[in-house]
Motif scaffolding. Structure first.
Motif, mmCIF file in Angstrom:
data_model
loop_
_atom_site.group_PDB
_atom_site.id
_atom_site.type_symbol
_atom_site.label_atom_id
_atom_site.label_comp_id
_atom_site.label_asym_id
_atom_site.label_seq_id
_atom_site.Cartn_x
_atom_site.Cartn_y
_atom_site.Cartn_z
ATOM 1 N N TRP A 1 0.812 -1.232 0.000
ATOM 2 C CA TRP A 1 0.000 0.000 0.000
ATOM 3 C C TRP A 1 0.839 1.274 0.000
ATOM 4 C CZ3 TRP A 1 -2.510 -4.112 2.800
ATOM 5 C CH2 TRP A 1 -3.703 -4.535 2.196
ATOM 6 N N PHE A 2 2.151 1.129 -0.164
ATOM 7 C CA PHE A 2 3.004 2.320 -0.241
ATOM 8 C C PHE A 2 2.492 3.321 -1.283
ATOM 9 C CE2 PHE A 2 6.762 4.808 -1.390
ATOM 10 C CZ PHE A 2 7.286 5.103 -0.133
ATOM 11 N N PRO A 3 2.052 2.864 -2.502
ATOM 12 C CA PRO A 3 1.532 3.823 -3.486
ATOM 13 C C PRO A 3 0.318 4.603 -2.969
ATOM 14 C CG PRO A 3 1.915 1.691 -4.517
ATOM 15 C CD PRO A 3 2.090 1.490 -3.053
ATOM 16 N N LYS A 4 -0.480 3.994 -2.085
ATOM 17 C CA LYS A 4 -1.648 4.696 -1.541
ATOM 18 C C LYS A 4 -1.228 5.689 -0.472
ATOM 19 C CE LYS A 4 -4.715 4.193 -3.870
ATOM 20 N NZ LYS A 4 -4.706 5.359 -4.655
ATOM 21 N N MET A 5 -0.118 5.404 0.214
ATOM 22 C CA MET A 5 0.333 6.325 1.269
ATOM 23 C C MET A 5 1.054 7.521 0.656
ATOM 24 S SD MET A 5 1.789 3.654 4.137
ATOM 25 C CE MET A 5 1.894 4.691 5.570
ATOM 26 N N GLU B 1 1.164 8.913 -2.772
ATOM 27 C CA GLU B 1 0.781 9.457 -4.074
ATOM 28 C C GLU B 1 1.325 8.675 -5.262
ATOM 29 O OE1 GLU B 1 1.452 13.696 -3.954
ATOM 30 O OE2 GLU B 1 -0.162 13.905 -2.497
ATOM 31 N N GLY B 2 1.137 7.360 -5.232
ATOM 32 C CA GLY B 2 1.430 6.542 -6.404
ATOM 33 C C GLY B 2 2.858 6.065 -6.531
ATOM 34 N N LYS B 3 3.734 6.458 -5.576
ATOM 35 C CA LYS B 3 5.135 6.043 -5.695
ATOM 36 C C LYS B 3 5.308 4.576 -5.272
ATOM 37 C CE LYS B 3 6.988 10.672 -5.160
ATOM 38 N NZ LYS B 3 7.406 11.677 -4.203
ATOM 39 N N LEU B 4 6.282 3.918 -5.874
ATOM 40 C CA LEU B 4 6.542 2.514 -5.567
ATOM 41 C C LEU B 4 7.883 2.380 -4.862
ATOM 42 C CD1 LEU B 4 5.545 1.094 -9.058
ATOM 43 C CD2 LEU B 4 4.259 0.722 -6.957
ATOM 44 N N PHE C 1 15.594 -1.441 4.773
ATOM 45 C CA PHE C 1 14.163 -1.134 4.601
ATOM 46 C C PHE C 1 13.904 0.353 4.848
ATOM 47 C CE2 PHE C 1 10.128 -0.424 6.890
ATOM 48 C CZ PHE C 1 9.235 -0.697 5.861
ATOM 49 N N VAL C 2 14.496 0.887 5.927
ATOM 50 C CA VAL C 2 14.293 2.310 6.252
ATOM 51 C C VAL C 2 14.820 3.188 5.112
ATOM 52 C CG1 VAL C 2 14.931 4.163 7.846
ATOM 53 C CG2 VAL C 2 14.329 1.911 8.748
ATOM 54 N N TYR C 3 15.994 2.825 4.575
ATOM 55 C CA TYR C 3 16.547 3.581 3.444
ATOM 56 C C TYR C 3 15.601 3.518 2.242
ATOM 57 C CZ TYR C 3 19.176 4.539 -0.786
ATOM 58 O OH TYR C 3 19.545 5.029 -2.011
ATOM 59 N N ASN C 4 15.132 2.305 1.929
ATOM 60 C CA ASN C 4 14.224 2.112 0.787
ATOM 61 C C ASN C 4 12.953 2.945 0.971
ATOM 62 O OD1 ASN C 4 12.881 1.132 -1.471
ATOM 63 N ND2 ASN C 4 12.837 -0.991 -0.798
ATOM 64 N N GLY D 1 10.853 7.905 -5.302
ATOM 65 C CA GLY D 1 10.289 6.658 -5.840
ATOM 66 C C GLY D 1 9.664 6.858 -7.209
ATOM 67 N N LYS D 2 9.700 5.784 -8.015
ATOM 68 C CA LYS D 2 9.099 5.813 -9.344
ATOM 69 C C LYS D 2 7.579 5.815 -9.177
ATOM 70 C CE LYS D 2 8.985 2.101 -11.840
ATOM 71 N NZ LYS D 2 9.372 0.864 -12.494
ATOM 72 N N VAL D 3 6.883 6.670 -9.906
ATOM 73 C CA VAL D 3 5.414 6.712 -9.819
ATOM 74 C C VAL D 3 4.847 5.597 -10.695
ATOM 75 C CG1 VAL D 3 3.335 8.074 -10.246
ATOM 76 C CG2 VAL D 3 5.391 9.178 -9.343
#
Length: 610
Positions: free
Chosen positions: A449-453, A455-458, A527-530, A538-540
């Motif tokens: 659900w990162f993209p939902k948190m 704005e679409g970023k992965l 993980f924290v860095y990512n 992040g790539k949208v």
């Protein structure tokens, strides 16, 4: 919910959403926000990234002490100061670190960090609501949580040291300020922090329950809810029932400490001096603590299992197997979890008949747990598996849920438990079944659900793979050998075992577990860095990157307070129509193996009787 009520909520939310569009200052948007998506981020950053990092760092410190007793480490002196003279950890601070580590991980990270983040993020989005039932109460819940975090961390800087009675804070160590250095002001701050934490948790839970019952969009019946929402909903109910009992225990303990009462104290001698306490019982505290303590396991675990159900179905491209059985198992686990607390107290001197009753109810809970495990495996069977990081962590959760759960059969049996009670066997069991499983569910949820948190970023998939494999290997590397250490009789919470020659041959195993723990800790930094890198760079991805059916993927990537820019979509089907074909063997929507919940039933299509 009736159409009239639905329209009323919709209109009200539209006004609200319009009002929030023009003037939002930094303070109203990022600090005192009433938007559930922003509050979810606040919970995640405070509860998981900050408190989680501190909790893991503490565990690495005391694991180093166990692996190399008596050795001097400059890191001890740097971090612990006067508690590590010449770099050797003091016995008092060892127990304090174990206490605060347990408290942070169980309550702050896995309870509010996990539930606060994902209940807030997903409940309104997946049921089709503009926001939570009460935005103000939601904001208040987070800020009370924040205050309790500050007080808990503040207790680390008290002159006499933080609370040091174990995370279960059994009296008399926790009830007598003069019992040891960690029983003084640090213990008082622990109790105050937990009282505020429980108030925060109750406010949040009431909000979640009311939102699920009252604010579902048109067509979203209870049997069309995603399993994530069922898990969050039932978890909130368990919290409302059991957390007040811990609050009462904490208040009575404060009275014993500060106002001369004797709820948990009786016939206490300190250095030959008789204290004026009569009639109380420390076992009463155990009953009150574990009445929350065991449901707490499922308050931590159920949200992770709900997240796994959603991710597994999406990435297996198959309907979840046994939807109604999964709901029934969630409800059965919730009920049974409130009548098994006595299995933590088999050696407290309880009546053996009562012990056999608790053994029976404890072993019963294996049935709904097994239903969940088998249903996950059957969902994976012959699926078109998409092995992204979220899916790998979900499969990892099923693995640790099964391996950790099997040892619960031994601990849940009153006769077998006596041999391994209060040894490392117990530590291994609950870390696998609760700690690691819940963390896996949380990681799966973040990747999914990162993209939902944001704005679409992965998140970066390759870093995700490294994070999963290193964490999975190291988690078993730490906790699998721990079962054998426990069966050999090594007691937990001892800061070193050098006084017991029979444990000398296990010293190498302690070193092995500690090395695995240090590598696992380093993997979490990845993980924290990512996470942080992906927030900014992040790539949208596309609007629906996982080709999922639930309503949150119908919203735009750009965050607005109110979730949908136009009317809220209606729901026409359950959440798991993956790879559904018509009588000719063609997908319902040509060329697409998923059918979102908002798509009406096609001509001649029959809704699945799940």
């Amino acid at each position: 919910m009736s159409v009239t009520a639905h329209e009323h909520v919709d209109d009200h939310a539209h006004d609200d959403h319009g009002h929030h569009h023009h003037k939002e200052t930094f303070v109203t948007k990022y600090i005192f926000s009433q938007d559930h998506k922003m509050i979810a981020k606040q919970y995640f950053i405070t509860g998981v990234l900050v408190m989680g990092f501190i909790g893991i760092a503490m565990s690495l410190l005391f694991r180093m002490k166990l692996a190399w007793p008596g050795e001097s480490f400059s890191v001890f002196e740097a971090v612990l100061g006067k508690w590590a003279p010449e770099g050797v950890m003091d016995a008092d601070i060892y127990l304090a670190l174990v206490t605060i580590h347990g408290t942070l991980m169980v309550f702050f990270v896995l309870t509010q960090g996990l539930s606060g983040t994902f209940s807030n993020l997903l409940i309104p989005l997946q049921i089709g609501a503009r926001d939570m039932a009460s935005g103000f109460m939601n904001m208040l819940s987070f800020w009370m949580f924040f205050v309790s975090c500050v007080i808990m961390l503040g207790s680390l800087f008290v002159e006499a040291g933080p609370a040091a009675a174990g995370w279960t804070i059994y009296p008399p160590l926790s009830a007598l300020p003069m019992a040891q250095s960690g029983s003084g002001m640090g213990m008082t701050l622990w109790l105050v922090s937990m009282a505020i934490f429980i108030a925060s948790s109750l406010l949040g839970s009431l909000n979640y329950v009311v939102t699920v019952i009252n604010l579902r969009t048109k067509g979203m019946s209870m049997t069309r809810l995603p399993l994530t929402i069922w898990a969050f909903f039932v978890t909130a109910i368990i919290g409302i029932i059991s957390f007040p009992v811990l609050l009462s225990a904490a208040l009575l303990l404060i009275m014993d400490r500060s106002f001369g009462t004797s709820f948990f104290l009786s016939d206490i001698f300190i250095q030959g001096e008789v204290l004026h306490h009569q009639g109380g019982s420390p076992v009463l505290f155990e009953h009150l603590f574990w009445f929350l303590g065991h449901p707490e396991v499922y308050i931590v675990l159920l949200p992770a299992l709900g997240i796994t159900s959603e991710i597994m179905s999406t990435n297996a491209r198959k309907p979840i197997f046994g939807y109604r059985a999964m709901i029934a198992s969630i409800l059965a686990i919730a009920f049974l979890s409130t009548i098994v607390w006595g299995h933590h107290m088999f050696i407290s001197g309880m009546n053996p008949f009562l012990g056999s009753v608790f053994t029976f109810t404890t072993l019963l809970i294996a049935i709904p747990s097994a239903v969940k495990a088998f249903n996950y495996i059957t969902t994976l069977w012959k699926g078109n598996l998409q092995l992204n990081p979220a899916m790998l962590f979900s499969i990892g959760l099923v693995s640790t849920f099964i391996t950790g759960g099997l040892t619960g059969i031994i601990l849940g049996d009153s006769t077998l438990d006596i041999n391994v009670h209060d040894t490392y066997f117990v530590v291994a069991h609950f870390h696998l079944v609760m700690g690691i499983s819940a963390l896996y569910g949380m990681f799966a949820g973040v990747y999914h659900w990162f993209p939902k948190m944001f704005e679409g970023k992965l998140m970066n998939k390759n870093l995700g793979y490294v994070h999963f494999w290193v964490t999975a290997v190291c988690a078993y590397g730490v906790f699998f050998p721990m079962h054998f250490v426990g069966m050999a009789g090594v007691p937990r919470r001892y800061y070193e075992n050098t006084a017991f020659p029979m444990f000398d041959e296990l010293a190498d195993v302690q070193v092995l577990m500690t090395v695995f723990a240090l590598i696992a800790g380093a993997a979490q930094l990845l993980f924290v860095y990512n996470f942080i890198h992906s927030v900014f760079y992040g790539k949208v991805g596309p609007k629906n990157p996982w080709k999922s059916n639930t309503l949150e993927w119908t919203t735009e990537n750009k965050h607005i307070h109110g979730n949908w820019d136009g009317p809220i979509p209606e729901v026409h089907r359950w959440a798991y129509d993956y790879s559904k074909v018509d009588e000719n063997g063609e997908y319902i929507i040509p060329g697409q193996d998923f059918v979102p919940q908002s798509v009406p039933l096609q001509k001649d299509e029959v809704e699945l009787q799940h």
